[in-house]
Design a protein around this motif. Structure first.
Motif, mmCIF file in Angstrom:
data_model
loop_
_atom_site.group_PDB
_atom_site.id
_atom_site.type_symbol
_atom_site.label_atom_id
_atom_site.label_comp_id
_atom_site.label_asym_id
_atom_site.label_seq_id
_atom_site.Cartn_x
_atom_site.Cartn_y
_atom_site.Cartn_z
ATOM 1 N N VAL A 87 39.546 67.162 25.883
ATOM 2 C CA VAL A 87 39.022 68.063 26.904
ATOM 3 C C VAL A 87 39.846 69.338 26.869
ATOM 4 O O VAL A 87 41.062 69.302 27.067
ATOM 5 C CB VAL A 87 39.072 67.438 28.314
ATOM 6 N N GLU A 88 39.194 70.447 26.572
ATOM 7 C CA GLU A 88 39.868 71.736 26.501
ATOM 8 C C GLU A 88 39.264 72.671 27.546
ATOM 9 O O GLU A 88 38.121 73.117 27.409
ATOM 10 C CB GLU A 88 39.734 72.344 25.100
ATOM 11 N N LEU A 89 40.029 72.948 28.587
ATOM 12 C CA LEU A 89 39.640 73.919 29.604
ATOM 13 C C LEU A 89 40.497 75.161 29.407
ATOM 14 O O LEU A 89 41.707 75.124 29.635
ATOM 15 C CB LEU A 89 39.853 73.350 31.009
ATOM 16 N N TYR A 90 39.869 76.245 28.954
ATOM 17 C CA TYR A 90 40.671 77.445 28.714
ATOM 18 C C TYR A 90 40.797 78.274 29.986
ATOM 19 O O TYR A 90 39.921 78.266 30.859
ATOM 20 C CB TYR A 90 40.116 78.278 27.555
ATOM 21 N N PRO A 128 35.297 86.696 33.530
ATOM 22 C CA PRO A 128 34.163 86.303 32.679
ATOM 23 C C PRO A 128 34.398 85.011 31.909
ATOM 24 O O PRO A 128 35.533 84.656 31.573
ATOM 25 C CB PRO A 128 34.042 87.484 31.712
ATOM 26 N N VAL A 129 33.319 84.312 31.639
ATOM 27 C CA VAL A 129 33.346 83.205 30.696
ATOM 28 C C VAL A 129 33.322 83.782 29.291
ATOM 29 O O VAL A 129 32.887 84.923 29.083
ATOM 30 C CB VAL A 129 32.141 82.268 30.936
ATOM 31 N N CYS A 136 35.106 67.821 24.907
ATOM 32 C CA CYS A 136 34.524 68.797 25.831
ATOM 33 C C CYS A 136 35.326 70.091 25.800
ATOM 34 O O CYS A 136 36.554 70.075 25.649
ATOM 35 C CB CYS A 136 34.510 68.266 27.257
ATOM 36 N N VAL A 137 34.632 71.198 25.982
ATOM 37 C CA VAL A 137 35.290 72.497 26.099
ATOM 38 C C VAL A 137 34.558 73.300 27.165
ATOM 39 O O VAL A 137 33.339 73.231 27.288
ATOM 40 C CB VAL A 137 35.309 73.258 24.758
ATOM 41 N N ASP A 138 35.314 74.075 27.938
ATOM 42 C CA ASP A 138 34.715 74.938 28.938
ATOM 43 C C ASP A 138 35.806 75.839 29.499
ATOM 44 O O ASP A 138 36.999 75.544 29.380
ATOM 45 C CB ASP A 138 34.106 74.114 30.077
#
Length: 339
Positions: A319-322, A293-294, A157-159
């Motif tokens: 899981v990568e949450l930036y 912003p995203v 997952c990325v978000d």
């Protein structure tokens, strides 16, 4: 355009022999292979997707499951579709776009995977209890998710960290001296659907306001009069967080223009406004608006990279949450919102 039947006729062999010669799945004589290759060159034949599946373990095609529903915001939708498509093209992959919702979305994924058309699947527009996630796990196909479903076991997952983004908005407004903050959120239907980015942002906004002892009120963007509704709930409203589409942002500014308050946005005694999670340019408004912003390009490219890593034999669970970042345009007063 030449077909495999044309190649077989010119080479004087059967269609199955052409398939074997191109795929290497069965041995054919060198003389037969040479005739087939000469026919392919003469006819400028390019195998279709089915032939490519025979010729290689990879099809060089990905599926993007991006459900479109009544409350899909087309501009944001296409920004993410374009990001995924461009990232795939950078790796010499094409993309099949699947826009069905709910049960039909699962059916379309099952169909393209079962036919061997795609090497993997990217999901977007993710809800908390997303039926597509256990389906992909059961199918065993390489996949990646743009978003954060509740069930993430074995998934990549990325978000953007939308919770952290909401807390950043509240913290900067509080640092600017704001004490009564209203949130204009997404249309109610998106919360009802359980769109995770919207739910995470709203919950974190409320938590941060409560922890800081700030006044807070929340409304949705699917009806006019958001400013008036928030003022009914929150006396002394001095700041807005706008987690909504650009048309809804413009509606909020139109309400402020009716009272002339738009002229004092960002001023010492005026309102402060920040846009949370936009995929559009908040600097184009009058007045220009600060934003967290995203990054659709980062989301799309990371999702494709995670998926192709699985195609190459890598592990699936990640899981990568930036981290969010602040873009300043002067709509938060007293120097608040400086990076």
């Amino acid at each position: 355009m030449s077909t495999i039947k044309d190649v077989a006729r010119r080479a004087g062999v059967s269609i199955s022999t052409v398939s074997y010669a191109l795929s290497g799945k069965r041995s054919v004589s060198e003389e037969t292979r040479s005739r087939v290759e000469a026919a392919v060159r003469a006819l400028r034949y390019r195998p279709n997707a089915g032939a490519r599946i025979l010729a290689s373990a990879r099809t060089q095609i990905l599926a993007l499951s991006a459900p479109m529903h009544d409350h899909t915001y087309p501009a944001a939708f296409m920004t993410f579709v374009r990001a995924v498509t461009q990232a795939a093209h950078d790796h010499d992959y094409d993309v099949v776009l699947l826009t069905e919702c709910d049960d039909a979305a699962c059916e379309s994924i099952s169909r393209v995977v079962s036919t061997g058309l795609v090497d993997g699947v990217v999901l977007m527009d993710v809800v908390g209890e997303d039926a597509r996630v256990p389906l992909l796990r059961a199918l065993g196909v390489p996949s990646a998710v743009i978003g954060l479903p509740e069930d993430r076991e074995g998934m990549s997952c990325v978000d953007m960290d939308f919770g952290r983004a909401a807390r950043m908005c509240v913290a900067r407004l509080a640092d600017a001296g704001c004490v009564q903050i209203g949130l204009v959120g997404q249309p109610q239907a998106l919360y009802d659907r359980g769109l995770t980015f919207a739910v995470r942002f709203r919950e974190a906004f409320q938590d941060e306001c409560r922890e800081r002892g700030l006044g807070a009120a929340v409304t949705t963007s699917d009806a006019p009069g958001a400013v008036a509704r928030l003022r009914t709930s929150l006396h002394g409203l001095d700041a807005f967080v706008l987690d909504c589409g650009e048309y809804a942002v413009e509606q909020v500014l139109d309400e402020l223009r009716e009272t002339g308050e738009h002229r004092l946005v960002g001023a010492a005694q005026g309102l402060s406004i920040v846009v949370g999670g936009p995929s559009f340019d908040p600097g184009r408004f009058d007045p220009p608006l600060d934003a967290v912003p995203v990054d659709p390009v980062r989301s799309g490219s990371t999702a494709v990279s995670l998926l192709l890593g699985q195609v190459d034999g890598g592990t699936a669970e990640s899981v990568e949450l930036y981290a969010p970042s602040w873009v300043r345009h002067g709509s938060v007063r007293n120097g608040g919102g400086l990076a």
